[in-house]
Motif scaffolding. Structure first.
Motif, PDB file in Angstrom:
ATOM      1  N   LEU A  22      45.601  -4.302  34.440  1.00  0.00           N
ATOM      2  CA  LEU A  22      44.497  -5.265  34.399  1.00  0.00           C
ATOM      3  C   LEU A  22      44.734  -6.291  33.292  1.00  0.00           C
ATOM      4  N   ARG A  23      45.199  -5.800  32.132  1.00  0.00           N
ATOM      5  CA  ARG A  23      45.480  -6.689  31.001  1.00  0.00           C
ATOM      6  C   ARG A  23      46.559  -7.714  31.350  1.00  0.00           C
ATOM      7  N   ALA A  24      47.593  -7.268  32.048  1.00  0.00           N
ATOM      8  CA  ALA A  24      48.677  -8.181  32.416  1.00  0.00           C
ATOM      9  C   ALA A  24      48.172  -9.290  33.328  1.00  0.00           C
ATOM     10  N   VAL A  25      47.320  -8.935  34.292  1.00  0.00           N
ATOM     11  CA  VAL A  25      46.753  -9.948  35.185  1.00  0.00           C
ATOM     12  C   VAL A  25      45.845 -10.896  34.405  1.00  0.00           C
ATOM     13  N   MET A  26      45.062 -10.352  33.475  1.00  0.00           N
ATOM     14  CA  MET A  26      44.182 -11.193  32.659  1.00  0.00           C
ATOM     15  C   MET A  26      44.991 -12.227  31.869  1.00  0.00           C
ATOM     16  N   LEU A  27      46.110 -11.814  31.271  1.00  0.00           N
ATOM     17  CA  LEU A  27      46.943 -12.745  30.513  1.00  0.00           C
ATOM     18  C   LEU A  27      47.568 -13.801  31.425  1.00  0.00           C
ATOM     19  N   ASP A  28      47.941 -13.390  32.635  1.00  0.00           N
ATOM     20  CA  ASP A  28      48.470 -14.362  33.600  1.00  0.00           C
ATOM     21  C   ASP A  28      47.415 -15.420  33.934  1.00  0.00           C
ATOM     22  N   SER A  42      37.580 -18.948  35.412  1.00  0.00           N
ATOM     23  CA  SER A  42      37.361 -18.793  36.853  1.00  0.00           C
ATOM     24  C   SER A  42      36.576 -17.509  37.102  1.00  0.00           C
ATOM     25  N   PRO A  43      35.983 -17.356  38.292  1.00  0.00           N
ATOM     26  CA  PRO A  43      35.297 -16.094  38.598  1.00  0.00           C
ATOM     27  C   PRO A  43      36.193 -14.870  38.430  1.00  0.00           C
ATOM     28  N   LEU A  44      37.474 -14.996  38.812  1.00  0.00           N
ATOM     29  CA  LEU A  44      38.403 -13.872  38.655  1.00  0.00           C
ATOM     30  C   LEU A  44      38.633 -13.556  37.187  1.00  0.00           C
ATOM     31  N   LEU A  45      38.887 -14.584  36.375  1.00  0.00           N
ATOM     32  CA  LEU A  45      39.138 -14.351  34.954  1.00  0.00           C
ATOM     33  C   LEU A  45      37.914 -13.754  34.280  1.00  0.00           C
ATOM     34  N   SER A  60      44.536 -21.252  32.582  1.00  0.00           N
ATOM     35  CA  SER A  60      43.204 -21.796  32.282  1.00  0.00           C
ATOM     36  C   SER A  60      43.329 -23.119  31.524  1.00  0.00           C
ATOM     37  N   PRO A  61      42.838 -24.209  32.108  1.00  0.00           N
ATOM     38  CA  PRO A  61      42.937 -25.500  31.422  1.00  0.00           C
ATOM     39  C   PRO A  61      41.959 -25.599  30.253  1.00  0.00           C
ATOM     40  N   GLU A  62      42.353 -26.390  29.261  1.00  0.00           N
ATOM     41  CA  GLU A  62      41.446 -26.671  28.155  1.00  0.00           C
ATOM     42  C   GLU A  62      40.307 -27.570  28.635  1.00  0.00           C
ATOM     43  N   GLN A  63      39.134 -27.427  27.992  1.00  0.00           N
ATOM     44  CA  GLN A  63      37.966 -28.221  28.333  1.00  0.00           C
ATOM     45  C   GLN A  63      37.466 -28.963  27.087  1.00  0.00           C
ATOM     46  N   PRO A  64      36.912 -30.188  27.255  1.00  0.00           N
ATOM     47  CA  PRO A  64      36.522 -31.011  26.104  1.00  0.00           C
ATOM     48  C   PRO A  64      35.146 -30.634  25.540  1.00  0.00           C
ATOM     49  N   LEU A  65      35.044 -29.426  24.967  1.00  0.00           N
ATOM     50  CA  LEU A  65      33.770 -28.996  24.406  1.00  0.00           C
ATOM     51  C   LEU A  65      33.811 -28.929  22.882  1.00  0.00           C
TER      52      LEU A  65
END
Length: 247
Positions: free
Chosen positions: A123-129, A99-102, A134-139
């Motif tokens: 900041l690290r704690a929010v990043m891990l949250d 996401s833009p935030l992540l 974050s959903p997996e994507q079929p790439l």
């Protein structure tokens, strides 16, 4: 036999790679998040290849032997995590939606890796949250284990625009379409059209990273028109091929 580097600690840092640049095969005792803020990163393991533009990140579990290749000028952001921290609960490589935030959290966290100040820890704690959401994507482009499918894989990778039917391709490698379809289901859990689309999208991301025009990418990857390609791309990635993240 290629020597595989062992780095006990997965680094957290920002680095740049020129288009075509590589990081050779290595493994860490830690997990790692790999994110390209600019360009497209491809990560290859024995199980296949994962490719991610700037709206995706790659999850590399601890102990996974992998190598990186840059497509387009690359701003690479690496986040190392100890094995005790696995916000997604994944034990296989995966592509994650960013996401833009992540995106901003990863970029900020990797900008000053030696800083352990309280604001950076928050900041690290929010990043891990955010990673946990974050959903997996079929790439993932899986590498087949079946010898016939490996041969077919090589043919399709050599020319993503090859529009021959499975019957015609089967005649080239000495197998019936029925046999190949059955082996695809058993080996990869995919139909032939699904597998071919994954191969084409994988190649399309690499071409787009090198600033090849969308219409040219569509034809080089076997789509009958740019509009068809754009539709398939949007359904797979959630944005059009020409979209670029804000930097």
């Amino acid at each position: 036999m290629q020597e595989i580097r062992h780095e006990s600690v997965a680094p957290t840092r920002t680095q740049r790679l020129a288009s075509g640049g590589e990081i050779d095969a290595h493994r860490h005792d830690d997990h790692q998040i790999v994110y390209a803020g600019r360009g497209t990163i491809a990560v290859t393991t024995d199980a296949g290849s994962w490719v991610a533009p700037a709206t995706r990140a790659l999850w590399i579990p601890a102990g996974t032997v992998h190598r990186h290749q840059a497509h387009g000028e690359l701003d690479l952001h690496l986040v190392g995590l100890p094995t005790t921290e696995n916000p997604l609960g994944l034990d296989e490589p995966a592509v994650l939606s960013v996401s833009p935030l992540l995106r901003e959290l990863i970029v900020a966290y990797t900008r000053d890796p030696d800083n352990d100040s309280p604001p950076r820890l928050r900041l690290r704690a929010v990043m891990l949250d955010q990673l946990a959401l974050s959903p997996e994507q079929p790439l993932h482009l899986p590498v087949p284990t079946d010898p016939l499918l490996r041969e077919l894989h090589d043919v399709l990778r050599a020319d993503a625009a090859d529009n021959r039917s499975l019957d015609d391709l089967g005649r080239q490698i000495g197998a019936s379409a029925r046999t190949l379809s059955r082996r695809l289901r058993d080996d990869l859990g995919l139909t032939y059209p699904q597998w071919r689309t994954q191969i084409r999208l994988h190649h399309a991301l690499i071409l787009l990273a090198d600033d090849v025009p969308v219409t040219t990418v569509a034809h080089r990857c076997g789509w009958s028109s740019a509009s068809t390609f754009i539709d398939v791309f949007r359904r797979a990635f959630g944005h059009t091929p020409g979209a670029r993240p804000v930097t």
